[in-house]
Structures are given as C-alpha cells and as structure tokens.
Design a protein around this motif. Sequence first.
Motif, PDB file in Angstrom:
ATOM      1  N   ARG A 288       0.881  -1.184   0.000  1.00  0.00           N
ATOM      2  CA  ARG A 288       0.000   0.000   0.000  1.00  0.00           C
ATOM      3  C   ARG A 288       0.912   1.226   0.000  1.00  0.00           C
ATOM      4  O   ARG A 288       1.702   1.428   0.936  1.00  0.00           O
ATOM      5  CB  ARG A 288      -0.901  -0.009   1.229  1.00  0.00           C
TER       6      ARG A 288
ATOM      7  N   GLN B 224      -2.100   5.560   6.321  1.00  0.00           N
ATOM      8  CA  GLN B 224      -1.396   4.311   6.565  1.00  0.00           C
ATOM      9  C   GLN B 224      -0.823   3.782   5.244  1.00  0.00           C
ATOM     10  O   GLN B 224      -1.518   3.768   4.217  1.00  0.00           O
ATOM     11  CB  GLN B 224      -2.345   3.275   7.171  1.00  0.00           C
ATOM     12  N   CYS B 225       0.420   3.340   5.293  1.00  0.00           N
ATOM     13  CA  CYS B 225       1.052   2.807   4.086  1.00  0.00           C
ATOM     14  C   CYS B 225       2.314   2.049   4.486  1.00  0.00           C
ATOM     15  O   CYS B 225       2.812   2.204   5.603  1.00  0.00           O
ATOM     16  CB  CYS B 225       1.392   3.925   3.097  1.00  0.00           C
ATOM     17  N   ASP B 226       2.837   1.258   3.591  1.00  0.00           N
ATOM     18  CA  ASP B 226       4.144   0.623   3.816  1.00  0.00           C
ATOM     19  C   ASP B 226       5.152   1.051   2.752  1.00  0.00           C
ATOM     20  O   ASP B 226       6.218   0.464   2.614  1.00  0.00           O
ATOM     21  CB  ASP B 226       4.032  -0.896   3.864  1.00  0.00           C
TER      22      ASP B 226
ATOM     23  N   GLY C  74       5.510   3.221   8.006  1.00  0.00           N
ATOM     24  CA  GLY C  74       4.177   2.711   8.319  1.00  0.00           C
ATOM     25  C   GLY C  74       3.098   3.749   8.114  1.00  0.00           C
ATOM     26  O   GLY C  74       1.903   3.411   8.100  1.00  0.00           O
ATOM     27  N   MET C  75       3.490   5.034   7.975  1.00  0.00           N
ATOM     28  CA  MET C  75       2.499   6.095   7.826  1.00  0.00           C
ATOM     29  C   MET C  75       3.130   7.290   7.138  1.00  0.00           C
ATOM     30  O   MET C  75       4.308   7.593   7.345  1.00  0.00           O
ATOM     31  CB  MET C  75       1.967   6.512   9.206  1.00  0.00           C
TER      32      MET C  75
ATOM     33  N   GLU D  14      -3.170  11.811   8.206  1.00  0.00           N
ATOM     34  CA  GLU D  14      -2.302  10.640   8.310  1.00  0.00           C
ATOM     35  C   GLU D  14      -2.846   9.525   7.429  1.00  0.00           C
ATOM     36  O   GLU D  14      -4.034   9.211   7.457  1.00  0.00           O
ATOM     37  CB  GLU D  14      -2.206  10.188   9.769  1.00  0.00           C
TER      38      GLU D  14
ATOM     39  N   ARG E   5       2.432  11.390   6.754  1.00  0.00           N
ATOM     40  CA  ARG E   5       1.678  12.539   7.237  1.00  0.00           C
ATOM     41  C   ARG E   5       1.691  13.598   6.126  1.00  0.00           C
ATOM     42  O   ARG E   5       2.739  14.132   5.772  1.00  0.00           O
ATOM     43  CB  ARG E   5       2.275  13.090   8.523  1.00  0.00           C
TER      44      ARG E   5
ATOM     45  N   ALA F 242       6.567   2.044  11.120  1.00  0.00           N
ATOM     46  CA  ALA F 242       5.562   1.151  11.679  1.00  0.00           C
ATOM     47  C   ALA F 242       5.989   0.733  13.079  1.00  0.00           C
ATOM     48  O   ALA F 242       7.166   0.731  13.422  1.00  0.00           O
ATOM     49  CB  ALA F 242       5.408  -0.080  10.785  1.00  0.00           C
TER      50      ALA F 242
END
Length: 972
Positions: free
Chosen positions: A305, A396-398, A375-376, A394, A378, A368
């Motif tokens: 993601r 969420q992502c990798d 992990g996020m 914010e 902003r 993360a």
Amino acid sequence: MLKPYRLPPMEGEWIDRDKSVIFKFEGKPFCGFEGDTITSALWASGQRFLGRSFKYHRPRGILSLANHDVNVMMQWGQHLNVRADVTALASQMQVNAVNTTGGLEKDQSRIFNHLSSLLPVGFYYKAFHSKKLFPYWERLFRNITGLGKVDLETPRIFTPKDYDFCSVVVIGAGPSGLAAALAAAEQGADTLLIDENPQCGGSGHYQRGGDNALWHATKQLLEKVEAHPLIRVLTSTVAAGYYADHWLALVSERKMTKLRAKSVVFATGAFEQPAVFGNNDLPGVMLGSAAQRLMYRFAVRPAQRAVVLLANDDGYRLALDLKAHGVEVAAMVDMRPKGAAQNPFSKSLTDQGIPLYTGCCVYEALPAKEDHVVGMARVASFSDGKADLATVREIQCDGIIMSVGWAPAANLLYQANTQMRYTDALEQFVPGELAPGIFACGRVNGLYNPDARLRDGQRAGSAAAAYLGFGKALEVDIAPGATCPSFPWPMVSHPQGKNFVDFDEDLQLKDFENAVQEGFDNIELLKRFTTNGMGPSQGKHSNMNALRILGRLTGQRPDAVGTTTARPFFHPIPLSHLAGRGFHPERRTPVHPRHVALNAFFMRAGEWLRPEYYARAGCNRSACIQEEVAAVRASVGLIDVGTLGKLEVFGPQAVELLERVYVSKYANLKVGMTRYAVMCDEAGVVIDDGVIARLAADHFYFTTTTSGAAQIYRELSRLNAMWRLNCGIVNHTGAFSAMNLAGPKSREVLQQLTAIDLSGGSFPYLAVREGRVAGIPARLMRVGFVGEWGYEIHIPAEYGITLWDAILDTGRPFSIRPFGVEAQRVLRLEKGHVIIGQDTDGLTNPYEAGLGWAIKMDKPFFIGKRSLHILSKQPLRQQLVGFQMPQEYTGPPPQESHLIIHAGEIAGRVTSIAYSQAIDAHIGLALVAPDLALSATSFEIRLTNGGFVTAQITSLPFYDPDQMRQKESTCA
C-alpha cells in the motif's frame, strides 16, 4: 514475519524463474532467481531493512536501485563495499551490511542517531582545532568511520587493460541511445553502443505508465540494433571518464578499456531526485524509477500500500504502473498547485477512486510500530517549502514512492567541456555549447516525452555520423515538452530535521543552512564543508537539491550558483581496475642463470632482479649475509653489479657536458683515473651518484645508480641537445656486464686471469685500466665501495657468464664467495658510504648528506649551483650522522624509517641500519636535526612497539677510518 513481494511472470523481466539461487544475508538464508540483484532478491523475500547509514547508522532500504546511492552497501567475503542494488546474485553468496557494530538489527552504533544534535555538519573540523584533543578525536574517527573490512589475506586481483576504437560511440542504451546508434550506423559509421546495465532498453523498459507501448517500441529498436552489422553493443560497461580528443575510460567487471572515438553521443539520461521531508530515508521510501525497476526488471512489488508523492507527469505514470501490478495506491500527493495536476493520467487514476491531494506534500514519514520500515505518511498543504500543520492528515502505508524531478546525468558532458545552461521551463541544466564531435540527446538534453526522445536520438546519431563525413545530418523537428519534469523546490522544512538531502553522508536540510550561515556560501566551499556529493555516489541524488538550497539561501538563480567540478571518475571504479594487471618489467643480468644455480634469494632493485643473498643449507638469512660479509673482509668475494647504469660520452666537448651536470671538476681528471660523481637538480637536491673514468682526453666512461640509469641517460641526452655540445652519449647499461671482485685476496685472484699489472704502483686506488681478463676485453676500475681492495670489471654482456665462472674457479683455493646486495649494504655501511634514495630523500642536498666536499663552487656553471650557493649560507635542515647501538644491547634493533625523538619532538629518522661483525654492534646512518648532530652524543629511537632505545652518535666511517685496506700492505 516476512511477506513475499514477488510478482507473477512479467513481459521483459530479467530473472530466470527456472534457476533458483540460495544465499545468506546477515546469516539468514534467502532465495532468489538468476538475474536478481542482491537487493531485489531480498526485497522479493520481504526483507526491506537492508542497511545502515554512514553517519547516524539509521535504517535504510532501497532508494534508487541504480547505484545512484549507497543505502544498500554490503560485504561479500573478501569483496568490499558491494553495491547490492546492481550486483548480480550468486549461488551460496554470504553477504552482510557494512558499517554496523554487532550486526544490522542490533547495531550498537545506532546510538549516534540519538546524538545527532551533537554531531552537526562540520563538527569534525572544530574537533580537530584543538591540538591537545587531536589524538583523541583522531583515534575516535578512525574507529567509527570507514566502510567495509579489509581482509589482508585477499589475493591480488589482476585486471587486464584493453584498447578499442570506433567512429561513433553512443553512451547510454535507452530509447534515445538506441535511436542514435541506429541512425549513425545507417549512415555508414561503425558504431559502439555502451550501457552500464546488463541489458539494453533503459527507461524504455521500465517506465511504462501502465501499458507496454513504449516497451514494445524500444524492443523493436533493440532488435534492429542487434541485427545491424555496423553496431557493436557493450553492456555492463560504465563510461566512467571522458578525456581530451574523445578518449573514454570504459569499465566492466573484468577490465578497463581505453576507447578512442571520433565522435561521441551522450544519451546518458537523468538521475531521479528525491523529495526532502521528515524521515525520508526510512525503508519503504524510494524513488519512482526504483519502484518501476523493481517491477519490470525483477518482478518485485515495491510495496503493498503506497502513497505516491509526485510533482510531474511521470508520477502519474508511476501510479498507473503500481496500480497495474497489485499495489494499492493509498493516495497521490501532488506538490504542484491544482491546475498543474490536470492531465489524462490523473483523471484516469482519480476515476478509479484514488485520492489526489494537490498543493500538498508529505510532511514526514513515520515508522511502523516495532519495525524499521515506513508505516504512515503525514500529508499536509504545502507552500514555499513549508507545510501547514493545521491541515495534516495521516495515511497508513508501507511505502512512499517519490517522483518529483530529475537532474541530467551530465558528468561526462561537463568533462567534455560542454557549456551548460539553466532553463526555467525544465528546472534543469541542459547542454548549451557543445565541443566539436560531441552530441547529446534524450533526457540529458532536456527532452522527456518518449516520442521526442526517440526523434532526438535520431538527430544526434545522424549528426555524429555526418560530422565524420558519413551522409548528411537529418533535420528533425522536436517539440518541447508541455509540462515541467522537475519541481523547483521539492523540500519541506521540519523542526526535528531528519529530512535528508544527501543519503550517502546523512546531510539534512538544516546542515546546508548552518553551512551557509558559517560563510560557506559558494557551491565549491559548501560541498567541502558539508561533504555533499563527496560520498560513494558522487552527488547523483543530492547535487541538484543542494544547488537549489544554496540558491534560495543566497538569493541567486541556479545558473548563478553554478555547479561543482565534475572530474573523472564520476562512477565508482574498483582500485584493482586502476592498478591493472600489475605488469612489472623484469630485467635480469647476463649472469642471472649462475645466481639461480648458486641458490640466490632474489630481490627487486628497480626493474632488475638482484641476489639479496645466497642461501646455504642450515643457515638462516642473517647467517648467510654475515658469512658473505666475513668472506669479503677476510679473503675475497664476488658480486654482480651489472645493474649499474653504464654510460659513455665522447667528443671534443665531452668534459664540458660532465662539468655542467655534476658538481665536481672533471676537466682536471687525469686520463686513466676515476672520480666520484654527485648529480643534483636545479634545486640543489641530490638525485644520483656514480664514478666517472677518463679513458682519453675526449672519452669518458661512467656509472649511475641502478634505478637512475634510464632517467639519467634521458636527461643527459636532453641537455646535450639543448646545449648543442659537440659530443655523443651511449647507454651501455644492457650491453655490458659488470662485477666487483673485492677483498684482501682480490688482486691475487685477478692477477692469474690478466696480464695487466695490478700492483699498487701501476694500478693505484681510483685508477682505470683497459685490457683482457680471462681473454675477454675489459675495463677495470679500482674502487672501494665496500671498503676493501677491489676491482670493478666491465665487459661485453655476452661474456658475463664466462668471466663469472673463470673468477670463481680461480678464486676457489682462496675460499671465494659470491655475495649479494645485503652483504654489500653492510660492507658499505661500515665505511659510511651513502646510498642515494635511501640515505637521502627528495629534499636532501649534498651538505646535509655529508657530500659537501664534492662540490666545486669555483666552476663557472653546473646544474644546481645557484641553489647550492644559497643553501651554503643557510642553516642545514637536517644532517646525516652515524650511530651505534650499545654492544650489550640485546633487544629488537631499530628499523629503517624509525623515528628519532629528542625532547619529545620528532628530530629525524633512521635511513640505514645493520649488524656489523667488525664492530660487534648494530650500526646505522640517520638524518637528524642539525642541533642534535652538533650538540648531542646520543639520541632515542622509537621502535615499532612504541618503546625507545638509545643510540650513540659516532664519527664516520665505522671501519678502517685511515683507509689502510687500500694500501699495498693489505694485498702483500
């Protein structure tokens, strides 16, 4: 648990899925495919924490996947600093991240990340400012810096050197490079196409924008190139440097090729530049081109993601590629205002429900929980380099994948003296005025549209061929791009820093601000103070942003700021390639086979192989040398001195030449006599010595040092031509063999082989005679370098072995011994005789070396006279003295180059040292401070182990100070 990131089979992928490759990383087993790089195989296995940064030891992952950074640098056994992004996977490979203490996960040095506020840019300069603390800081920095660990047992790597030639060389095999090579070849020019990657195609292979149209067009070009009889292709080859007259250094894995081309086309493309925001170095934050390389070359998903941070149309093509291969695009963040984001690609993506935030930035990335990777993201509104924190959202992502701009890969163009200009329409430097025979195309020429790049390649290739007379240059209309490919300020301030500009050197945005505040407001000064662009990737991902920062801080345009000097090599080159095959010319004297038969242990003396000593059963090296010394002192010894330079000068002005190049007088040298000769350079530095023999009024024969023969002959020939003297010079070094018969029994041995009267009255010390020895025409000089009655015999080289055998056979009743270089050095040291280059250095003048007696200042001219006249009125800088260790001393003896310490300061160094049986002690020569030589009776020498030993200063020579060994009674 690691998540697999390998994609299903993909058209054009580089990997062979039928061939698995097992390897280990940080001791853990992994599996990849043939065609993978180390990095792609690890990422495919879900290992995204791949390295530690240089300064702060922060976690790092993929950035460029193109050797444009060193986030992922590893050690593979004896292979240092392996660039994992581009190094092919090998079976049973065991690799570890460099720059860690205790391993990647538990790196003890990660504490530096928490101490970063104490380690601002330039702190090392200020640390070194204190002389008192200098040793502490030096030890600390040496311990914590440096990448990789050298294995001293690594065998020497020999890499060959090659030469190549072509009419047109095209550097870069992307779409424009392929088009250029094909256009040049179709006009009849033999063309060489070079690319650093193992396969051609460049961005035409991996920047597809969700479909394969560009890849198919590139593939068709590639097929035509491979089929063309006038095109050769070199892959996995880097054009690392450009030199005058189209001379290029090409580096492949196994060799360096020096290429001479008649015209050069640079299709080198562009380096993608990162955005600068908080924690932009976390694993999972990467360039868009890196993500595309992962997908299309290695069939690896860059993230599950992702947030796409973009500021050009390439970013939307990137998002299409991600979407096409199963990556969930959580959001698109366009740093440009809303109007700039309107294009067919953005509409297609937003129609699929992907959020688009225009005029926004990624303010920071957050890791993360309990993990090192992103992990996020902003995201906030963005204006003039600052984020509006009131608008932060914010996501969420990798993965955060960036596509904000490019910098031309123009290093070679700069080296080719190209005048670059900055264009606001592209926010990029582009070639302005090109040197004759130099052409550029594609992205490095400011063209980013795929069709425009192909047409520009055709234009450049055709023009390069036409420049050489192959056909007529094509006239091609190329429309400029509709949008700017690079964002002018892709940087976001962050109060806590960690927004990195240079990933190699861990340089943050605030580091540049501090540097300019301290006065380093010139691009070259800024580079040196911050070390921006001085890391292994040479600024490929950081120089453009650094230039923008300096421009904003000083209120200048980028073209006014200028760029740093691009010097070869702009790409990392192994030192083994620069060293080459290690070709060392090896010369052997005519008597060499006899030395081999006598079990000689050889040493190199310049280009020559000389016997160091002759090994004997049951004796170690030291014992053999001492036996040889004892034989010369007590009876007779024979040494091969055929390596000496042997020159002859003859003609009406022969003596004038010698008077001008040596410091002594030779006009008054009698025929049949010899004289010691010292040569200096214009600065009065001693550069050579030897013996000059006068054979006739206009005929001289003289020797030089072994290492100086070629240089002295070349210099005398030059001077003779410049001065237009009426004389000729002949170099007999290789044509003559020479040997020295020395010892109290030498005359008795030699007299049996010659009719020449060898009595002291007829053949005095320093005399020269010509005659026959063992029936061989010879020149004999009675010289005493080893301090004994002796004869230096010079004969034609073809008779060397014959004379050697004859002397040894005749001397057998006298227990004659051949002796080597080490015994000769002990013998000459006992006499205090100087070896030029060992007892002198590159600044030593004759006064310092104790050779002032040889200088004759009443001559009208000689080289170095003016300098020596000045030096004679100045205090000596250093002075050569003799020293002796106490006879009762039994510890480790000092070695040559050990330092002499007086009053806590360095006062000199040992130049020669050896054990003397005649003195029963270690004796030596040392260059010391003049006040120490005049006032002290002893000095301390610092040993290798840090200990000290006291030596007594003594007069020279150590042995036979009254020259009694040269008197008739010695040989009676």
